[in-house]
Design an enzyme around this catalytic site. Structure first.
Site, PDB file in Angstrom:
ATOM      1  N   CYS A   1       5.370  -6.063   1.488  1.00  0.00           N
ATOM      2  CA  CYS A   1       5.670  -4.633   1.364  1.00  0.00           C
ATOM      3  C   CYS A   1       5.039  -3.859   2.533  1.00  0.00           C
ATOM      4  O   CYS A   1       5.430  -4.059   3.670  1.00  0.00           O
ATOM      5  CB  CYS A   1       5.216  -4.128   0.001  1.00  0.00           C
ATOM      6  SG  CYS A   1       5.968  -2.543  -0.422  1.00  0.00           S
ATOM      7  N   TYR A   2       4.049  -3.008   2.285  1.00  0.00           N
ATOM      8  CA  TYR A   2       3.417  -2.288   3.404  1.00  0.00           C
ATOM      9  C   TYR A   2       2.922  -3.278   4.457  1.00  0.00           C
ATOM     10  O   TYR A   2       3.030  -3.028   5.657  1.00  0.00           O
ATOM     11  CB  TYR A   2       2.253  -1.435   2.878  1.00  0.00           C
ATOM     12  CG  TYR A   2       1.534  -0.658   3.964  1.00  0.00           C
ATOM     13  CD1 TYR A   2       2.040   0.550   4.425  1.00  0.00           C
ATOM     14  CD2 TYR A   2       0.359  -1.149   4.535  1.00  0.00           C
ATOM     15  CE1 TYR A   2       1.395   1.258   5.429  1.00  0.00           C
ATOM     16  CE2 TYR A   2      -0.286  -0.445   5.548  1.00  0.00           C
ATOM     17  CZ  TYR A   2       0.234   0.760   5.992  1.00  0.00           C
ATOM     18  OH  TYR A   2      -0.411   1.454   6.983  1.00  0.00           O
TER      19      TYR A   2
ATOM     20  N   GLU B   1       4.274 -11.514  -6.158  1.00  0.00           N
ATOM     21  CA  GLU B   1       3.175 -11.707  -7.105  1.00  0.00           C
ATOM     22  C   GLU B   1       3.490 -11.230  -8.516  1.00  0.00           C
ATOM     23  O   GLU B   1       2.752 -11.536  -9.442  1.00  0.00           O
ATOM     24  CB  GLU B   1       1.903 -11.016  -6.578  1.00  0.00           C
ATOM     25  CG  GLU B   1       1.938  -9.493  -6.534  1.00  0.00           C
ATOM     26  CD  GLU B   1       2.611  -8.904  -5.285  1.00  0.00           C
ATOM     27  OE1 GLU B   1       3.390  -9.616  -4.640  1.00  0.00           O
ATOM     28  OE2 GLU B   1       2.377  -7.718  -4.991  1.00  0.00           O
TER      29      GLU B   1
ATOM     30  N   LYS C   1     -11.766 -13.276 -14.987  1.00  0.00           N
ATOM     31  CA  LYS C   1     -12.121 -13.595 -16.376  1.00  0.00           C
ATOM     32  C   LYS C   1     -11.431 -14.871 -16.892  1.00  0.00           C
ATOM     33  O   LYS C   1     -12.057 -15.706 -17.534  1.00  0.00           O
ATOM     34  CB  LYS C   1     -11.723 -12.405 -17.262  1.00  0.00           C
ATOM     35  CG  LYS C   1     -12.222 -12.496 -18.670  1.00  0.00           C
ATOM     36  CD  LYS C   1     -13.585 -11.897 -18.758  1.00  0.00           C
ATOM     37  CE  LYS C   1     -14.070 -11.741 -20.169  1.00  0.00           C
ATOM     38  NZ  LYS C   1     -15.350 -11.019 -20.181  1.00  0.00           N
TER      39      LYS C   1
ATOM     40  N   GLY D   1       0.841  -1.192   0.000  1.00  0.00           N
ATOM     41  CA  GLY D   1       0.000   0.000   0.000  1.00  0.00           C
ATOM     42  C   GLY D   1       0.870   1.233   0.000  1.00  0.00           C
ATOM     43  O   GLY D   1       2.062   1.152   0.299  1.00  0.00           O
TER      44      GLY D   1
END
Ligand code: XMP
Length: 539
Positions: free
Chosen positions: A101-102, A190, A394, A74
């Protein structure tokens, strides 16, 4: 009786369509650029995962009985006023937690480690040195590259934690306290630029959280069929079929679940591409034996489009007529069924997980599709919604379509706007004559793009027919004909798009076929505008 008169209020299916027996990883979104991608990568490992806003109540997270929790990245600084905090209760649920991370900085800061702003940020590719693999990085190379995107840095892990790795700008780039089940990584596993990222995620899911990688298209079908049966019972279900992959897959799932209780309504507004209407009808009615009402409404739609050239007015006219036709058919079906008031109680919608996230992250926001109002039905239709794709991205919908035997052509169909070719006859009225020219030009384009093996690579490829004519010369004769615009774009989500660099030879074939085969066309041009500043469609 009309569809509006049915008794049941619209109901939103549970925010989570998480298969009950399936293990789930909850990803809490702290506003990071890659948050959605984390959930996707977890799913790629064969484990179901959902993204929830970081502020969902602890009880909602607990109610899902997750096998693990991931805190996303974030933009905030953990020590700044108003920074999204960590609910310590998350650490007491008895399931492993990993911060990215954050998310890692939040864990470290909350548990007594040191996070400060670094003099220089670390953005992009970085070299990672694994000093102590611990549980999370076991079996991975000592030196590897990773993707970083941060300014704040962890200088000291919290008491009881082990620092696992560092990078040139991050003294502490990964931490763990395996006994407590808390893990943190500064880099982004990711994204593809972290080559061992998927392996790290897999280790977290399998070794730490104990997940079995068994979430697949087949398991989705099984689970959704069960859920649909449970929801619908012996009620009647109606589905507006557009020929797009979402409504097609949703319809097939419901049909698999409740068979003839489902009736599909396909409104052919005469604005489809060549042969598309027949393909939908033959696939569903003949191949899958789905009860299908196909309404040939071309004349009705063309009547409504007469004299209309302003884009939004076209959309409105088509949208309103679509609803009228659908309601008429729903009403007829109710009469045909002869069961009075509560016939066709359920309405199938191909709402996707991305729609759910966009409309509030699955915390109960209504998600009746209203994109540009076509194919989207008014929310005062008194049906209960059946949304079997609500938990799927999708690409997962495509995998489910393939699993159900949907032909490739439909599984991989490029997005096509609800108002169809009407908004591709631009700057003027969408008359039957112009639509036919456009349809033929588009058919040539599709054939050539497919023949060149490029169809799947392109987000969309289509033709536009401006309401202008230009002078040309053919066989010693002056011509005065239509200009066809070729538009082909690559994109991930239609929010941004780049014009596709189609090979020159292919463009030449396309142009000469259009001019030779279509008497009305004497010029072909290529649109080389990206989005932004352009939009994908011209209207
Ligand atoms: P734009 O032109 O805004 O389009 O870049 C983004 C995506 O939305 C599709 N689109 C529509 N889809 N009804 C739809 O169902 C519409 O009125 C409509 N207008 C644009 C477009 O094809 C692209 O995929």
């Amino acid at each position: 009786m009309t569809a509006r008169a049915t008794a049941v209020e619209p109901a939103i299916s549970e925010p989570s369509a998480a298969p009950a027996a399936v293990q789930e990883i909850v990803v809490l979104d702290y506003g990071g650029q890659y948050s959605q991608l984390i959930a996707r990568r977890v799913r790629d490992c064969g484990v179901f995962s959902e993204l929830l806003p970081h502020h969902v109540p602890l009880e909602e997270v607990a109610a899902r009985r997750p096998s693990g929790i991931i805190l996303s990245g974030g933009p905030a600084s953990v020590y700044a006023e108003g920074a999204p905090p960590l609910d310590r209760g998350l650490l007491e649920l008895g399931v492993p937690v990993m911060g990215i991370c954050y998310g890692m900085q939040l864990l470290v800061h909350t548990l007594g480690g040191r996070v400060e702003q670094a003099e220089v940020g670390e953005f992009g590719r970085s070299d990672l040195l694994v000093s102590e693999p611990g549980v999370l990085l076991a079996g991975m190379p000592r030196e590897q590259t990773c993707w970083m995107s941060h300014r704040d840095t962890v200088y000291e892990p919290p008491p009881g934690f082990t620092a696992l790795a560092s990078s040139s700008s991050s003294p502490v780039a990964a931490v763990e306290d395996a006994a407590q089940g808390i893990y943190g990584i500064q880099f982004h596993p990711e994204v593809v630029h972290t080559p061992y990222g998927q392996e790290i995620l897999t280790r977290f899911l399998t070794e730490v959280c104990g997940c079995e990688p068994n979430w697949s298209a087949a398991s989705i079908v099984e689970e959704q069929v069960r859920r649909i049966r449970e929801q619908v019972g012996d009620g009647k279900v109606i589905c507006g079929l557009s020929g797009g992959v979402d409504s097609s897959v949703a319809a097939l799932l419901v049909h698999r679940a409740v068979g003839e209780q489902l009736t599909c309504v396909f409104v052919d507004h005469g604005l489809m591409r060549k042969d598309e209407g027949e393909q939908v009808v033959s696939t569903f009615r003949d191949t899958f034996r789905v009860p299908l009402v196909a309404v040939d409404a071309e004349t009705r739609f063309l009547d409504k489009l007469r004299g209309v050239s302003e884009p939004e007015a076209k959309r409105k006219a088509i949208g309103a007529e679509f609803i009228r036709v659908f309601e008429e058919e729903a009403a007829k079906l109710a009469l045909d069924a002869g069961e009075g008031e509560d016939s066709a109680r359920f309405l199938v919608q191909g709402t996707l997980y991305s729609d759910v996230i966009e409309s509030g992250g699955g915390t109960g926001a209504a998600t009746i599709k209203s994109h540009h109002n076509v194919g989207g039905l008014p929310d005062d239709l008194k049906f209960e919604l059946v949304e079997p794709l609500r938990a799927l991205f999708k690409d997962e919908v495509r995998a489910v379509g393939a699993e159900l035997g949907l032909p490739e052509r439909l599984v991989w169909r490029q997005p096509f706007p609800g108002p169809g070719l009407a908004i591709r006859v631009v700057g003027g009225e969408a008359t039957k004559e112009r639509l036919d020219v456009l349809r033929e030009a588009d058919h040539i384009l599709q054939e050539e793009i497919r023949g060149a093996g490029l169809y799947r690579e392109l987000w969309q490829s289509f033709c536009v027919l401006p309401d202008v004519r230009t002078v040309g010369v053919q066989g010693d004769e002056r011509t005065y004909g239509y200009v066809v615009v070729v538009r082909a774009v690559t994109s991930d989500d239609a929010m941004t798009a780049d014009w596709a660099r189609l090979p020159y030879d292919l463009l030449e074939t396309i142009a000469s076929r259009m001019i030779n085969e279509l008497r009305e066309v004497n010029r072909v041009v290529l649109d080389i505008t990206s989005k932004p500043p352009g939009t994908i469609e011209w209207e």
